[in-house]
Structure formats: structure tokens, C-alpha cells
Enzyme design. Structure first.
Site, PDB file in Angstrom:
ATOM      1  N   LYS A  54       8.244  31.294  23.553  1.00 42.81           N
ATOM      2  CA  LYS A  54       7.752  30.883  22.237  1.00 42.81           C
ATOM      3  C   LYS A  54       7.478  29.380  22.219  1.00 42.81           C
ATOM      4  CE  LYS A  54      10.252  34.630  19.946  1.00 42.81           C
ATOM      5  NZ  LYS A  54      11.468  35.026  19.222  1.00 42.81           N
ATOM      6  N   GLN A  98      17.010  33.325  16.722  1.00 45.09           N
ATOM      7  CA  GLN A  98      16.884  34.319  17.783  1.00 45.09           C
ATOM      8  C   GLN A  98      18.043  35.312  17.742  1.00 45.09           C
ATOM      9  OE1 GLN A  98      14.222  34.587  19.941  1.00 45.09           O
ATOM     10  NE2 GLN A  98      15.181  36.501  20.552  1.00 45.09           N
ATOM     11  N   ASP A 121       9.471  35.235  11.167  1.00 48.91           N
ATOM     12  CA  ASP A 121       9.837  36.453  11.893  1.00 48.91           C
ATOM     13  C   ASP A 121       9.627  37.693  11.024  1.00 48.91           C
ATOM     14  OD1 ASP A 121      10.478  36.370  14.572  1.00 48.91           O
ATOM     15  OD2 ASP A 121      12.533  35.692  14.250  1.00 48.91           O
TER      16      ASP A 121
END
Length: 294
Positions: A54, A98, A121
């Protein structure tokens, strides 16, 4: 029938190039770069790899990005405090935490603590609720990437029977919601199968489209699909392989070698859904930035 590859790697590269052009225009016009912050707790190897990918993608797209690497022993209170401070920073457009997190930290509480306008997200309850209502919002990155892949390859989904293998809140459930929506892609009749479904093959054999996100290596076999099916393989699993220097190889939830000859389209692993997930994250971050600019 010749099977065509849904090339997530090439499609993702095209999307990142489009985003890079937009960012360069923003900067030339005196604007700041879109900014994404990722929080990584602990040393999970897969999580480290995902975050590194990312970070690399952000750099290629011209974003400002930062990874906050935290000890796995950090307290839940300390993590929530950090999220609160990032929420208040007007120069940060997107925030991701994460997953998975250490067991002593409540993932639901952490996700709910993220400001919905920075939830790139697409996991926040507000984002999930808006998605369910068909309102404009941040979509979860993996389902969004799959929808983009179907759209860019102009795969007909209207009236098709889609079987989703898996019922997670990250992939399975949102995938079913998006495919059943009115629109293109969409308008599918959707069946969700999971670990408690009896005789899964009886469902997959009738499917025009299969999204495999069940987390079992090579689960979907040749005798479970019909000719001409479109197969989207979300799985990424490490299996032992003594012929490889690493001692393992990556496979999906689909037995690619046996299933692909029966498909009209199929995603490879790696190089299919994974790159599209990262492209979607960048698209969501740019969306968050542009929403502030309005």
C-alpha cells in the site's frame, strides 16, 4: 471455450496511472497531495507485506503516506488515542488500521473509532450502513475492486446467478450486497454459501458467477462449476512446495488448473483481486480528499 484472464495487475496499474494524473493536476494547481495513514500493530508478516504494498502504491500515485508501526503490546486505550489524534488532523484524508489486531484489542471498537469521512477501508458501521442502503460511501476495498474488474471487462451480470463463497464482513457480505444492487455491474440473483452450507457444489454448479472467499486452499474444483462460468478468486493461501526456493507457493481458494478450462473468465492468484484491492484503497483516499475540497 477459451478462458480469458481478468488481469487485476494490469487493471490496477491503469487505475493508479489515472489517479497519478489527477494528483499531478491537483499539485500543479497549488493543492496539497492526498494523504493516507496506515497503522500497523505488531509484526504479522502478511500484514507487513500488505502495508508495504500500500505504501509503494501511494508513492506511485503521488500520495503523501505514512505508516505508524506500533508494538503488539500497545494498549487498546493508546491505540484509540492515536486514532483520535489522526481523526483531528485535517491534512490526513484517509486512515486504515491493518487487520488482524492482537487479541487484547477489540477490532470492532477500533474500527468504530475511525472518523467515517476518513474510513477509506470502508469498514466503519456508517460506511456499511450507507452501502446497504445504496447510498454514496466508501466501499470495502476488495469488493469494490471486484466490481471495478467486472465493469472494466464489461462482464454481463444482469439477471445472472452469483454464488459468493464466504460470509465475512470484509468480503462475502458486502460482495453479495453490491452484486444484488440495481445497476451495472449488478442486478444479480445472489446466493451466499459458507461453512455450514450443505452440499455447496449443488449451488456452485448452477452459478454464472462465483466469488470464492472461503479461505480454504484450492476449495473450488472442476466438478463444482459449469461451462462458461466467471470465477473471481479472492483467496490467497500459502501451501508447501518443495520445488520452490521459499518452500511454499501462493494459491487461491480455486483449483485454478482444473477450473480455468471451464471458465469464460477467471482471476489468477496472485495478480487478480489483490492489486485491485490496493487500487480501490487509493480511489477511496482520493474520494476522501475531493470531498474535503468541495
Amino acid at each position: 471455450m477459451k478462458c480469458k484472464i481478468l488481469d487485476g495487475k494490469a487493471t490496477s496499474a491503469a487505475i493508479r496511472s489515472e489517479i497519478k494524473d489527477k494528483v499531478e493536476t491537483i499539485v500543479k494547481n497549488g493543492g496539497r497531495r492526498p494523504s493516507l495513514v496506515a497503522i500497523l500493530v505488531g509484526n504479522n508478516p502478511a500484514s507487513r507485506t500488505y502495508v508495504a504494498n500500500k505504501e509503494k502504491a501511494c508513492a506511485e500515485a503521488g500520495f503523501a503516506s505514512e505508516v505508524k508501526r506500533l508494538s503488539e503490546n500497545i494498549t487498546e486505550e493508546e491505540l484509540l488515542s492515536l486514532i483520535c489524534s489522526i481523526n483531528k488532523d485535517t491534512n490526513i484524508d484517509g486512515l486504515i488500521v491493518q487487520l488482524p489486531l492482537p487479541k487484547h484489542i477489540d477490532e470492532h471498537k477500533v474500527i468504530a473509532a475511525i472518523n467515517p469521512i476518513k474510513d477509506v477501508d470502508g469498514f466503519h458501521p456508517v460506511s456499511a450502513g450507507r452501502m446497504m442502503l445504496g447510498e454514496d460511501t466508501f466501499l470495502p476495498a476488495t469488493p469494490m475492486g471486484i466490481m471495478t474488474l467486472l465493469e472494466r471487462y464489461e462482464i454481463d451480470t444482469k439477471g445472472k446467478h452469483c454464488v459468493v463463497l464466504g460470509r465475512s464482513n470484509i468480503v462475502g457480505r458486502p460482495m453479495a450486497n453490491l452484486l444484488s444492487r440495481k445497476g451495472t455491474p449488478g442486478d444479480c440473483t445472489v446466493t451466499i454459501c459458507h461453512s455450514r452450507t450443505k452440499d455447496i457444489a449443488s449451488y456452485t454448479k448452477t452459478a454464472d458467477i462465483i466469488v470464492a472467499a472461503i479461505g480454504i486452499p484450492l476449495f473450488l474444483k472442476e466438478d463444482m462449476v459449469k461451462e462458461g462460468v466467471v470465477v473471481i478468486d479472492v483467496g490467497i493461501n500459502s501451501v508447501e512446495d518443495n520445488t520452490r526456493k521459499s518452500g511454499y507457493r501462493l494459491v487461491g481458494d480455486v483449483d485454478y488448473d482444473s477450473v480455468a478450462p471451464k471458465c469464460s473468465y477467471i482471476t489468477p492468484v496472485p495478480g487478480g483481486v489483490g492489486p485491485m484491492t490496493i487500487a480501490s484503497l487509493l480511489q477511496n483516499t482520493l474520494k476522501a480528499y475531493e470531498a474535503k475540497a468541495l
